[in-house]
Design a protein around this motif. Sequence first.
Motif, PDB file in Angstrom:
ATOM      1  N   LEU A   1      -2.542   5.697 -16.635  1.00  0.00           N
ATOM      2  CA  LEU A   1      -2.003   6.241 -15.295  1.00  0.00           C
ATOM      3  C   LEU A   1      -2.924   5.961 -14.576  1.00  0.00           C
ATOM      4  N   THR A   2      -1.938   5.635 -12.953  1.00  0.00           N
ATOM      5  CA  THR A   2      -2.842   5.651 -12.208  1.00  0.00           C
ATOM      6  C   THR A   2      -2.021   6.504 -11.396  1.00  0.00           C
ATOM      7  N   SER A   3      -2.516   5.949  -9.782  1.00  0.00           N
ATOM      8  CA  SER A   3      -2.408   7.174  -9.016  1.00  0.00           C
ATOM      9  C   SER A   3      -2.331   6.187  -7.558  1.00  0.00           C
ATOM     10  N   MET A   4      -0.629   6.619  -6.832  1.00  0.00           N
ATOM     11  CA  MET A   4      -0.141   5.911  -6.160  1.00  0.00           C
ATOM     12  C   MET A   4      -0.094   7.213  -5.321  1.00  0.00           C
ATOM     13  N   ASP A   5      -1.179   7.540  -4.668  1.00  0.00           N
ATOM     14  CA  ASP A   5      -1.530   8.569  -3.593  1.00  0.00           C
ATOM     15  C   ASP A   5      -1.837   7.714  -1.648  1.00  0.00           C
ATOM     16  N   GLU A   6      -1.826   6.266  -2.261  1.00  0.00           N
ATOM     17  CA  GLU A   6      -1.742   5.698  -1.190  1.00  0.00           C
ATOM     18  C   GLU A   6      -1.422   3.623  -1.666  1.00  0.00           C
ATOM     19  N   PRO A   7      -1.379   3.139  -0.687  1.00  0.00           N
ATOM     20  CA  PRO A   7      -0.230   2.181  -0.952  1.00  0.00           C
ATOM     21  C   PRO A   7      -2.173   1.737  -2.108  1.00  0.00           C
ATOM     22  N   LEU A   8      -1.765   0.726  -3.025  1.00  0.00           N
ATOM     23  CA  LEU A   8      -2.442  -0.278  -4.333  1.00  0.00           C
ATOM     24  C   LEU A   8      -3.583  -1.085  -3.186  1.00  0.00           C
ATOM     25  N   ALA A   9      -2.956  -2.164  -3.396  1.00  0.00           N
ATOM     26  CA  ALA A   9      -3.010  -3.308  -1.927  1.00  0.00           C
ATOM     27  C   ALA A   9      -3.570  -2.894  -0.726  1.00  0.00           C
ATOM     28  N   ASP A  10      -4.454  -3.587   0.017  1.00  0.00           N
ATOM     29  CA  ASP A  10      -4.336  -3.722   1.861  1.00  0.00           C
ATOM     30  C   ASP A  10      -2.829  -3.078   2.175  1.00  0.00           C
ATOM     31  N   SER A  11      -1.959  -4.540   1.097  1.00  0.00           N
ATOM     32  CA  SER A  11      -0.850  -5.037   2.194  1.00  0.00           C
ATOM     33  C   SER A  11       0.311  -4.143   1.414  1.00  0.00           C
ATOM     34  N   ILE A  12       1.379  -4.333   2.183  1.00  0.00           N
ATOM     35  CA  ILE A  12       2.988  -4.177   1.747  1.00  0.00           C
ATOM     36  C   ILE A  12       4.087  -5.304   2.417  1.00  0.00           C
ATOM     37  N   GLY A  13       4.109  -5.466   2.015  1.00  0.00           N
ATOM     38  CA  GLY A  13       5.376  -6.795   1.505  1.00  0.00           C
ATOM     39  C   GLY A  13       5.049  -8.292   1.056  1.00  0.00           C
ATOM     40  N   ASP A  14       6.201  -8.899   1.161  1.00  0.00           N
ATOM     41  CA  ASP A  14       6.298 -10.043  -0.669  1.00  0.00           C
ATOM     42  C   ASP A  14       4.763 -11.113  -0.294  1.00  0.00           C
ATOM     43  N   GLY A  15       5.018 -11.798   0.972  1.00  0.00           N
ATOM     44  CA  GLY A  15       4.262 -12.678   1.383  1.00  0.00           C
ATOM     45  C   GLY A  15       3.031 -12.168   1.671  1.00  0.00           C
ATOM     46  N   LEU A  16       2.778 -10.820   2.496  1.00  0.00           N
ATOM     47  CA  LEU A  16       0.534  -9.933   2.188  1.00  0.00           C
ATOM     48  C   LEU A  16       0.659  -9.724   1.213  1.00  0.00           C
ATOM     49  N   GLU A  17       1.694  -9.646  -0.038  1.00  0.00           N
ATOM     50  CA  GLU A  17       0.841  -9.052  -1.024  1.00  0.00           C
ATOM     51  C   GLU A  17       0.766 -10.129  -2.272  1.00  0.00           C
ATOM     52  N   LEU A  18       1.684 -11.819  -1.697  1.00  0.00           N
ATOM     53  CA  LEU A  18       0.731 -12.698  -2.868  1.00  0.00           C
ATOM     54  C   LEU A  18      -0.583 -12.713  -1.852  1.00  0.00           C
ATOM     55  N   ASP A  19      -0.578 -13.090  -0.746  1.00  0.00           N
ATOM     56  CA  ASP A  19      -1.959 -13.609  -0.159  1.00  0.00           C
ATOM     57  C   ASP A  19      -2.748 -12.261  -0.495  1.00  0.00           C
ATOM     58  N   GLU A  20      -2.767 -11.449  -0.711  1.00  0.00           N
ATOM     59  CA  GLU A  20      -3.709 -10.869  -0.996  1.00  0.00           C
ATOM     60  C   GLU A  20      -4.309 -10.418  -1.996  1.00  0.00           C
ATOM     61  N   ALA A  21      -3.490 -10.757  -3.317  1.00  0.00           N
ATOM     62  CA  ALA A  21      -3.246 -11.087  -4.308  1.00  0.00           C
ATOM     63  C   ALA A  21      -3.916 -12.572  -4.767  1.00  0.00           C
ATOM     64  N   LEU A  22      -3.739 -13.782  -3.638  1.00  0.00           N
ATOM     65  CA  LEU A  22      -4.518 -14.777  -4.097  1.00  0.00           C
ATOM     66  C   LEU A  22      -6.161 -14.473  -3.602  1.00  0.00           C
ATOM     67  N   THR A  23      -6.359 -13.241  -2.298  1.00  0.00           N
ATOM     68  CA  THR A  23      -7.622 -13.960  -1.931  1.00  0.00           C
ATOM     69  C   THR A  23      -8.813 -13.102  -2.926  1.00  0.00           C
ATOM     70  N   LEU A  24      -7.380 -12.124  -3.232  1.00  0.00           N
ATOM     71  CA  LEU A  24      -8.826 -11.352  -4.931  1.00  0.00           C
ATOM     72  C   LEU A  24      -8.860 -12.241  -5.812  1.00  0.00           C
ATOM     73  N   MET A  25      -8.418 -13.155  -6.149  1.00  0.00           N
ATOM     74  CA  MET A  25      -8.781 -13.884  -7.201  1.00  0.00           C
ATOM     75  C   MET A  25      -9.254 -14.836  -6.948  1.00  0.00           C
ATOM     76  N   GLU A  26      -9.193 -15.403  -5.482  1.00  0.00           N
ATOM     77  CA  GLU A  26     -10.774 -16.217  -4.710  1.00  0.00           C
ATOM     78  C   GLU A  26     -11.782 -15.576  -4.614  1.00  0.00           C
ATOM     79  N   ASP A  27     -12.052 -14.640  -4.747  1.00  0.00           N
ATOM     80  CA  ASP A  27     -13.177 -13.352  -4.734  1.00  0.00           C
ATOM     81  C   ASP A  27     -13.545 -13.140  -3.386  1.00  0.00           C
ATOM     82  N   ARG A  28     -12.721 -13.275  -2.714  1.00  0.00           N
ATOM     83  CA  ARG A  28     -12.833 -13.116  -0.719  1.00  0.00           C
ATOM     84  C   ARG A  28     -12.583 -12.373  -0.349  1.00  0.00           C
TER      85      ARG A  28
END
Length: 413
Positions: A225-252
């Motif tokens: 059960l996970t809370s959604m009281d604020e957006p999960l990623a910093d980004s909202i938007g398809d390309g921005l979220e993909l970029d953020e997921a990559l950044t996170l997997m790159e540990d940056r």
Amino acid sequence: VTLSGSPHDFDAFVRGYAAGDIDDGAMTQWLREVFAHGLADEETFSLTMALAHSGKVIEWPEIHEPVADKHSTGGVGDAVTLIAVPLAAACGVHVAKLSGRALGHTGGTIDKLECVPGLRTDLTIEEFKDQVRRVGCAVSAATADIAPAEKKLYALRHRTNTIASVPLIAASIMSKKIAAGATCIVLDVKFGEGAFMRTLDEAKSLAAAMESIGVRAGLSMKTLLTSMDEPLADSIGDGLELDEALTLMEDRGGSKPLREVAVAVAEAMVEAAGRPRAEVESALSSGRAREAFAAMIQAQGGRLAEFDRHWPAAHSMPAQRDGAVARIDARMLGEIVAAAKERSGGTAAQRLGVRIVRRVGDRVRRGEPLLLSWLPHDDAMHSALARTYTIADRAEPLPPRVMEGGARPGPER
Ligand code: URA
């Protein structure tokens, strides 16, 4: 329409509806009945199995190990699949995930993945199976022959305002999971203002209904059960979220909440598949998840090097006063971005969105940026975005983000 609750009855009913022998009027009457009075557990299970078996059910006999899948009930900035799937695969778990597109104010994994030039999300069932076997993971869109009666029923529920019913949602989601054939299912049930289930209690009852179906079907289930009281990623938007997921997997970098939930979901997948969860953290920080992601993208024809990750923000939204961020309206941000995408259409929509600079609890000074925006701006857009932030003298802490809903291994297979 009265059904006895026997699997046979539900099967005939669902088949009849799919074939057009039972019309929308009769089905609507039944949906309204369920909406008002609910269903018993055996009935929800029978409905689920009838929907799951209305089309092809994928089987995985070639993989002599558990096959895992995860499902989120939908959130804002919920880029968890992009990370958790390759992360679990990097830990040796086969992951077979059929994903959807954006729904209402929530984003869709398929839309995010399609920002990679060339990437196919329309794998045939054979291609999907072959990729999971060879590469370890695949994320594709459900084909038309996966639970077709569910698709027809969902469209009717949409038209008749009968979506928000726990047994109907549980049957809808679980029928698609069962048809996709994974033996380990992790459910990420969201609660809070940005979720379909607003309260923790509602989320718990949906989680319990889905778990009960999965366990009856013999699956290894884990629910978060996970809370959604604020957006999960910093980004909202398809390309921005993909970029953020990559950044996170790159540990940056990338958002801490997104990382926390992605790791928790991957750990649950790894554990549901009978492996030690301890590997997950290092698979992420060492870059192995990033490699698994690249392998998956390449297998699906995507050219990740051609995904342009740097396009400048059009605007920045400054704080109107000193204070602390007390609230970010995730739902409203999701709606604003979804509406802008709809107005834009085409591939330009992939570059639209916002990126949160200050989260709930952060202190800000007047004039400092709260968020960056890649949206077409006019006065209405400025004031809509400004309304999504509440700055106060101090902020109440948010509740814990991840709660285990319970783990129930299915029978040995
Ligand atoms: N998502 C689904 O897949 N089904 C529902 O009924 C609601 C949300």
